[in-house]
Scaffold this motif. Sequence first.
Motif, PDB file in Angstrom:
ATOM      1  N   PRO A 167       8.992   5.932  -6.712  1.00  0.00           N
ATOM      2  CA  PRO A 167      10.089   4.966  -6.560  1.00  0.00           C
ATOM      3  C   PRO A 167      11.264   5.592  -5.812  1.00  0.00           C
ATOM      4  O   PRO A 167      11.614   6.755  -6.025  1.00  0.00           O
ATOM      5  N   GLY A 168      11.859   4.807  -4.917  1.00  0.00           N
ATOM      6  CA  GLY A 168      13.015   5.271  -4.157  1.00  0.00           C
ATOM      7  C   GLY A 168      12.689   5.861  -2.813  1.00  0.00           C
ATOM      8  O   GLY A 168      13.566   6.003  -1.967  1.00  0.00           O
ATOM      9  N   HIS A 169      11.417   6.230  -2.583  1.00  0.00           N
ATOM     10  CA  HIS A 169      11.045   6.785  -1.283  1.00  0.00           C
ATOM     11  C   HIS A 169      10.829   5.673  -0.269  1.00  0.00           C
ATOM     12  O   HIS A 169      10.360   4.587  -0.598  1.00  0.00           O
ATOM     13  N   LYS A 170      11.149   5.986   0.991  1.00  0.00           N
ATOM     14  CA  LYS A 170      10.943   5.034   2.080  1.00  0.00           C
ATOM     15  C   LYS A 170      10.315   5.770   3.257  1.00  0.00           C
ATOM     16  O   LYS A 170      10.577   6.957   3.489  1.00  0.00           O
ATOM     17  N   TRP A 230      -4.325   0.450 -14.140  1.00  0.00           N
ATOM     18  CA  TRP A 230      -5.145   1.051 -13.087  1.00  0.00           C
ATOM     19  C   TRP A 230      -4.455   1.009 -11.720  1.00  0.00           C
ATOM     20  O   TRP A 230      -5.090   1.242 -10.693  1.00  0.00           O
ATOM     21  N   THR A 231      -3.157   0.732 -11.701  1.00  0.00           N
ATOM     22  CA  THR A 231      -2.425   0.630 -10.440  1.00  0.00           C
ATOM     23  C   THR A 231      -1.233   1.575 -10.400  1.00  0.00           C
ATOM     24  O   THR A 231      -1.078   2.350  -9.456  1.00  0.00           O
ATOM     25  N   SER A 232      -0.389   1.525 -11.428  1.00  0.00           N
ATOM     26  CA  SER A 232       0.816   2.351 -11.471  1.00  0.00           C
ATOM     27  C   SER A 232       0.441   3.826 -11.588  1.00  0.00           C
ATOM     28  O   SER A 232      -0.438   4.195 -12.366  1.00  0.00           O
ATOM     29  N   ILE A 233       1.114   4.669 -10.826  1.00  0.00           N
ATOM     30  CA  ILE A 233       0.845   6.102 -10.816  1.00  0.00           C
ATOM     31  C   ILE A 233       1.729   6.805 -11.842  1.00  0.00           C
ATOM     32  O   ILE A 233       2.927   6.527 -11.939  1.00  0.00           O
ATOM     33  N   HIS A 234       1.149   7.721 -12.603  1.00  0.00           N
ATOM     34  CA  HIS A 234       1.940   8.610 -13.464  1.00  0.00           C
ATOM     35  C   HIS A 234       2.468   9.739 -12.573  1.00  0.00           C
ATOM     36  O   HIS A 234       1.795  10.752 -12.348  1.00  0.00           O
ATOM     37  N   TRP A 235       3.679   9.569 -12.070  1.00  0.00           N
ATOM     38  CA  TRP A 235       4.190  10.514 -11.088  1.00  0.00           C
ATOM     39  C   TRP A 235       4.426  11.901 -11.666  1.00  0.00           C
ATOM     40  O   TRP A 235       4.399  12.905 -10.940  1.00  0.00           O
ATOM     41  N   MET A 285       0.831  -1.196   0.000  1.00  0.00           N
ATOM     42  CA  MET A 285       0.000   0.000   0.000  1.00  0.00           C
ATOM     43  C   MET A 285       0.870   1.252   0.000  1.00  0.00           C
ATOM     44  O   MET A 285       0.612   2.208  -0.749  1.00  0.00           O
ATOM     45  N   ALA A 286       1.907   1.253   0.830  1.00  0.00           N
ATOM     46  CA  ALA A 286       2.800   2.414   0.890  1.00  0.00           C
ATOM     47  C   ALA A 286       3.519   2.618  -0.435  1.00  0.00           C
ATOM     48  O   ALA A 286       3.621   3.746  -0.942  1.00  0.00           O
ATOM     49  N   ASN A 287       4.002   1.523  -1.007  1.00  0.00           N
ATOM     50  CA  ASN A 287       4.716   1.636  -2.284  1.00  0.00           C
ATOM     51  C   ASN A 287       3.795   2.134  -3.399  1.00  0.00           C
ATOM     52  O   ASN A 287       4.269   2.703  -4.388  1.00  0.00           O
ATOM     53  N   GLY A 288       2.495   1.908  -3.236  1.00  0.00           N
ATOM     54  CA  GLY A 288       1.550   2.325  -4.260  1.00  0.00           C
ATOM     55  C   GLY A 288       1.180   3.798  -4.212  1.00  0.00           C
ATOM     56  O   GLY A 288       0.482   4.281  -5.100  1.00  0.00           O
ATOM     57  N   VAL A 289       1.644   4.513  -3.171  1.00  0.00           N
ATOM     58  CA  VAL A 289       1.291   5.936  -3.047  1.00  0.00           C
ATOM     59  C   VAL A 289       2.519   6.816  -2.813  1.00  0.00           C
ATOM     60  O   VAL A 289       2.392   7.947  -2.341  1.00  0.00           O
ATOM     61  N   PRO A 325      13.236  10.609   0.546  1.00  0.00           N
ATOM     62  CA  PRO A 325      13.521  10.226  -0.842  1.00  0.00           C
ATOM     63  C   PRO A 325      14.859   9.519  -0.949  1.00  0.00           C
ATOM     64  O   PRO A 325      15.833   9.893  -0.297  1.00  0.00           O
ATOM     65  N   GLY A 326      14.869   8.461  -1.778  1.00  0.00           N
ATOM     66  CA  GLY A 326      16.127   7.793  -2.102  1.00  0.00           C
ATOM     67  C   GLY A 326      16.618   8.376  -3.400  1.00  0.00           C
ATOM     68  O   GLY A 326      17.303   9.391  -3.451  1.00  0.00           O
TER      69      GLY A 326
END
Length: 617
Positions: free
Chosen positions: A96-99, A393-398, A89-93, A419-420
């Motif tokens: 990439p690279g953020h923790k 319908w899952t991947s976000i266009h950042w 869930m966290a990775n979906g919002v 951010p990583g």
Amino acid sequence: MRVVQGELQEAGAPVVLKGINWFGFNNASTMLDGLWAQDPLSKDFATVVLRLKLLGFNAVRLPFSFQDLHTLPTRDWCSQWSCPSATDMANGVMPPGHKLKPGHSLPDLPTPPQRRSSTTCNDYLPSSSTYNRFCWVVHFFAHNGFFVLIDNHLREDQTALQDSNRWAQEWAQLVADLVKDHITSSHLLIDVLNEPDNYGIRWEAGNGKPGLADLYLLAMDAIHQVAPDVPFFLEGTGQSGIGANWGDGFATDARLIRDHGLSDPNTFFQALMTKPYAHQVVICPHVYGPAVTHSSQGATGQGLFQRLLASFGHLTQQGFQSPQGQMVFPVAVGEFGSKFEESQDIQAMQDLASYLGNVGAGADGQHAPIPHWFYWSWNANSGDTGGIVADDWTSIHWKKIDYLISCGLRPWYLDNTNPGASPSSAPQPKHAPTLTPPGTTPQAPYVLAQQQQQPNQPAGQQQAWAYPGKISGQNVQHNQSQPGQQWQSAPSSGAAAGNGVQAVVKVGQPWQSSPGRWQCDVNITLINKGHSTIQTPWHLSVHCSQYEAITQSWCWQPSIQQNTVSGSAAETWQSLASGAETKIGCVVECQRNSITSDDFTPDTVLLNGMPCFVSKE
């Protein structure tokens, strides 16, 4: 919510709307689209709502059709499901690279649904009627902190034109049912009629159609009786002469209206100022870039700023003056969006952000900041803009989230992650042309450059409406063919000389409506390249061996026989003067194990029995 001296407030505190459009109750889905996805993050409605909240949205705009709400049985969106892990869930919002920062955890919805099973998604959705399900969805959003803008979608639902009194009463009944819930009553917003341009509706009555002014006052009078405090979000119309299309069109300057042949909203505003709900009105235009409008008129730079000021910007500072006094109106952009692929479109979106924020080149000193907006859209099946989510319908266009951050969005991850890798940067155009119409005068904002006239087109003649193709059926995306690409089966230019009409066809990506059944949207722009006007009614025939049925149509009344879709357009505004164009479309269906958009490409287009010169967009 209340509107107090031009400011949106909730319980006395200012509110800034950062909204997202999510459609489905207008296109026979009987639920918001995308729940057919396979990923656990996307197939469960409540999980998607949590994702929206974590991405920073505090409002949602829900297009709907009264016809769908009252006539369609609910579709079952239950399926086997496993609850996403906290990590997924966290990775979906977050990019990439953020923790997550130490000690920070992912919040849940304030009011989660009452699930009957932990292994079945959407089992909490009402199934008694589409009307009850829609009301439940509105309540669910409101109870989870969202402001909810409900929007009657004219393209799929012409109740307002068929029986305006019944339409107004249906609005009143829906609102009355919704405000019985006290939380919903303070979070409900009303977008009375979507993009009136779609059916040639103007502010004043004409061509056998009621005026938008009359429709608005009729509906608001009825709604105000049952919900005295609900805010009304109103779209404009009839001002394509200055490039204001699809829900824009509020220019009140008499000289501008006269010089460009615009529909005149002054009578409406004068009548509105006498109403007890006048202070509850929010101006709600739609603004799109050239990739959607297919027009560079007033698309970027000073051309865009002048157009927005002329249409609605002046209402935020100068306001409207009437015998009852002066009133300044808040503005919330009801739709804006892009795929962020074309340089001029990217520039248009960046310039729009500058204008809304009243910063940089967009700070003209003649309008107030416009912080409220609803981005189009969450849906991946939005043809000309795509969605916040990709095709899965899952991947976000950042890059879209980055852009909205520049417009004031504040996603959860900005305050709760480290951010990583560098987050995705906001989109930058390879080329950034700025269009400054010759003859514009900054000190006189309502004096705009004359638009380029088509051959033999009278000055001030409005273009036929042009729907940007944003809504189709489920999972529709327009293809990426280059404009002007000719089909192998297209008639020769000599064959087209019979009527001198070019048919530009845009075929969407097919979606599976049921096992073995495929649907696809087909949009056709007819352009009169000849010298003679083609009067209505005219008759169009479109043939393709795969066409077996029609499920929807817009701006004409077609039927199908022997793989040929044919029908007439009878409205006077659909007449084709030399150089003029108009748009029609439909959703066609066939039975196949698999299919591509090319299979839905027509091999013949005839207008009044004569072949058209066909090109594919």
